[in-house]
Write a protein that holds these residues in place. Structure first.
Motif, PDB file in Angstrom:
ATOM      1  N   HIS A 144       0.838  -1.205   0.000  1.00 64.63           N
ATOM      2  CA  HIS A 144       0.000   0.000   0.000  1.00 64.63           C
ATOM      3  C   HIS A 144       0.871   1.252   0.000  1.00 64.63           C
ATOM      4  O   HIS A 144       2.074   1.188   0.267  1.00 64.63           O
ATOM      5  CB  HIS A 144      -0.884   0.019   1.254  1.00 64.63           C
ATOM      6  CG  HIS A 144      -0.104   0.272   2.514  1.00 64.63           C
ATOM      7  ND1 HIS A 144       0.691  -0.693   3.089  1.00 64.63           N
ATOM      8  CD2 HIS A 144       0.038   1.383   3.280  1.00 64.63           C
ATOM      9  CE1 HIS A 144       1.289  -0.183   4.158  1.00 64.63           C
ATOM     10  NE2 HIS A 144       0.920   1.077   4.301  1.00 64.63           N
ATOM     11  N   ASP A 194       0.389   5.291   1.834  1.00 65.54           N
ATOM     12  CA  ASP A 194      -0.378   5.752   2.991  1.00 65.54           C
ATOM     13  C   ASP A 194      -1.523   6.686   2.605  1.00 65.54           C
ATOM     14  O   ASP A 194      -1.386   7.521   1.701  1.00 65.54           O
ATOM     15  CB  ASP A 194       0.548   6.462   3.987  1.00 65.54           C
ATOM     16  CG  ASP A 194       1.531   5.485   4.636  1.00 65.54           C
ATOM     17  OD1 ASP A 194       1.183   4.298   4.759  1.00 65.54           O
ATOM     18  OD2 ASP A 194       2.630   5.924   5.021  1.00 65.54           O
ATOM     19  N   TRP A 218       9.946   7.827   3.186  1.00 64.56           N
ATOM     20  CA  TRP A 218       9.610   7.407   1.824  1.00 64.56           C
ATOM     21  C   TRP A 218       8.733   8.428   1.119  1.00 64.56           C
ATOM     22  O   TRP A 218       7.984   9.167   1.749  1.00 64.56           O
ATOM     23  CB  TRP A 218       8.949   6.026   1.800  1.00 64.56           C
ATOM     24  CG  TRP A 218       7.673   5.875   2.546  1.00 64.56           C
ATOM     25  CD1 TRP A 218       6.401   6.109   2.079  1.00 64.56           C
ATOM     26  CD2 TRP A 218       7.503   5.404   3.898  1.00 64.56           C
ATOM     27  NE1 TRP A 218       5.473   5.812   3.044  1.00 64.56           N
ATOM     28  CE2 TRP A 218       6.123   5.377   4.167  1.00 64.56           C
ATOM     29  CE3 TRP A 218       8.403   4.991   4.897  1.00 64.56           C
ATOM     30  CZ2 TRP A 218       5.607   4.977   5.400  1.00 64.56           C
ATOM     31  CZ3 TRP A 218       7.888   4.592   6.119  1.00 64.56           C
ATOM     32  CH2 TRP A 218       6.512   4.591   6.355  1.00 64.56           C
ATOM     33  N   HIS A 223       4.674   0.281   0.072  1.00 62.40           N
ATOM     34  CA  HIS A 223       5.467  -0.406   1.085  1.00 62.40           C
ATOM     35  C   HIS A 223       4.648  -1.485   1.760  1.00 62.40           C
ATOM     36  O   HIS A 223       3.413  -1.532   1.610  1.00 62.40           O
ATOM     37  CB  HIS A 223       6.054   0.586   2.099  1.00 62.40           C
ATOM     38  CG  HIS A 223       5.033   1.459   2.773  1.00 62.40           C
ATOM     39  ND1 HIS A 223       4.484   2.566   2.184  1.00 62.40           N
ATOM     40  CD2 HIS A 223       4.463   1.368   4.001  1.00 62.40           C
ATOM     41  CE1 HIS A 223       3.615   3.129   3.015  1.00 62.40           C
ATOM     42  NE2 HIS A 223       3.586   2.429   4.120  1.00 62.40           N
ATOM     43  N   ARG A 259       5.396   7.341  13.713  1.00 62.85           N
ATOM     44  CA  ARG A 259       5.260   7.832  12.337  1.00 62.85           C
ATOM     45  C   ARG A 259       4.735   9.257  12.303  1.00 62.85           C
ATOM     46  O   ARG A 259       3.799   9.611  13.022  1.00 62.85           O
ATOM     47  CB  ARG A 259       4.308   6.949  11.539  1.00 62.85           C
ATOM     48  CG  ARG A 259       4.172   7.415  10.085  1.00 62.85           C
ATOM     49  CD  ARG A 259       3.303   6.473   9.285  1.00 62.85           C
ATOM     50  NE  ARG A 259       2.065   7.103   8.884  1.00 62.85           N
ATOM     51  CZ  ARG A 259       1.054   6.473   8.307  1.00 62.85           C
ATOM     52  NH1 ARG A 259       1.124   5.175   8.085  1.00 62.85           N
ATOM     53  NH2 ARG A 259      -0.032   7.120   7.958  1.00 62.85           N
TER      54      ARG A 259
END
Ligand SMILES: [Fe+2]
Length: 292
Positions: A112, A114, A261, A268, A283
């Motif tokens: 996927h 994000d 990223w 990822h 995150r």
């Protein structure tokens, strides 16, 4: 050291070295302490390195949540997650946590990118390793430019005109998987996840101008003007193609590792192979543009 390949571009960076970790994408940046205030030219070159290598990694960092936020904010506005509540002190930071005794699906264990349920999905995410298992828990990344470029001209032409429907219903809808998983994370399922968003299946990167595949194993549910039954065979093929081994790199985490990223050009996958061990990551998500 950089290598000319379909997965990497060459730029001379002024204040640090980069070492690619695979032919497809991904490079370790050496010589930058993210806890310090960085020179403008370093920030500029890190942005170039992100565009050149799609995902960049840093080792042996020691960051407070505020330092992670300060670093990330230099690349864009930060956003709060729609369904995962941030930490009490820092709503922009989500804790991705799996305890040693948790079984079942992990967070992010599907190919996927994000938050593509949003109209303007994230530019990128900055993930910091707080505690990692003694083995396992690696993250895979896949280069979506190369995924697109290796399709036949006929397939590319068809996909160029195709629109996909994205929704967060699977994980975050009222009957979302989160009801039984991620029990140590602050996930709120809601009706809001039923909203549908349209994105092009082939996305032009707003900074590099390069086209890439833009589909999602979590959030893409079908193609526009097609039923789910009609869409699934093509979607399954594309997800499989987009994650072919040769398009990927695999990052082995250690405490203090950071991955940053480009959410617009990579997918990822968080491996779930460390049952019996605790893994905790923090995150931060940087806001992006509307795909075109
Ligand atoms: Fe993710």
């Amino acid at each position: 050291m950089t290598t000319e390949s379909p997965g990497h571009r060459n730029t001379a960076y002024r204040n640090f070295e980069v070492a690619p970790i695979s032919g497809a994408l991904g490079a370790e940046v050496q010589g930058v302490d993210l806890s310090q205030k960085l020179a403008d030219e370093t920030v500029e070159d890190l942005r170039a390195a992100l565009l050149d290598h799609l995902v960049i990694f840093f080792r042996e960092q020691s960051l407070t949540p505020q330092q992670q936020i300060d670093f990330s904010r230099q690349f864009g506005e930060l956003e709060e997650h729609d369904f995962v509540k941030g930490t009490e002190e820092h709503p922009e930071i989500i804790r991705i946590l799996k305890e040693a005794d948790e079984k079942g699906m992990n967070f992010g264990g599907v190919w996927h990118s994000d938050v593509t349920h949003q109209k303007s999905p994230a530019l990128g995410s900055v993930l910091y390793a707080v505690e990692v298992p003694p083995f396992g828990g690696d993250t895979l990344f896949a280069n979506q430019y190369v995924a697109y470029e290796t399709l036949s001209s006929g397939m590319r032409e068809m996909l160029d005109g195709l629109t996909a429907i994205h929704t967060a219903e699977g994980p975050f809808g009222p009957h979302g998987r989160s009801l039984t998983n991620w029990r140590n994370m602050d996930v709120e399922t809601s009706e809001k996840a039923l909203e549908q968003t349209e994105h092009p299946v082939v996305r032009t990167h707003p900074e590099t101008g390069r086209k890439g595949l833009f589909i999602n194993g979590t959030f893409t549910v079908r193609f526009k003007n097609m039923t789910r039954r009609e869409s699934m065979p093509l979607l399954r093929f594309l997800l499989k193609h987009a994650s072919r081994e040769a398009f990927t790199c695999r990052f082995r985490w250690a405490r203090g590792s950071v991955a940053f990223w480009d959410n617009r050009s990579v997918m990822h996958y968080a491996l779930n192979d460390y049952t019996g061990h605790r893994r905790e990551m923090l995150r931060v998500t940087i806001s992006g543009d509307r795909p075109y």
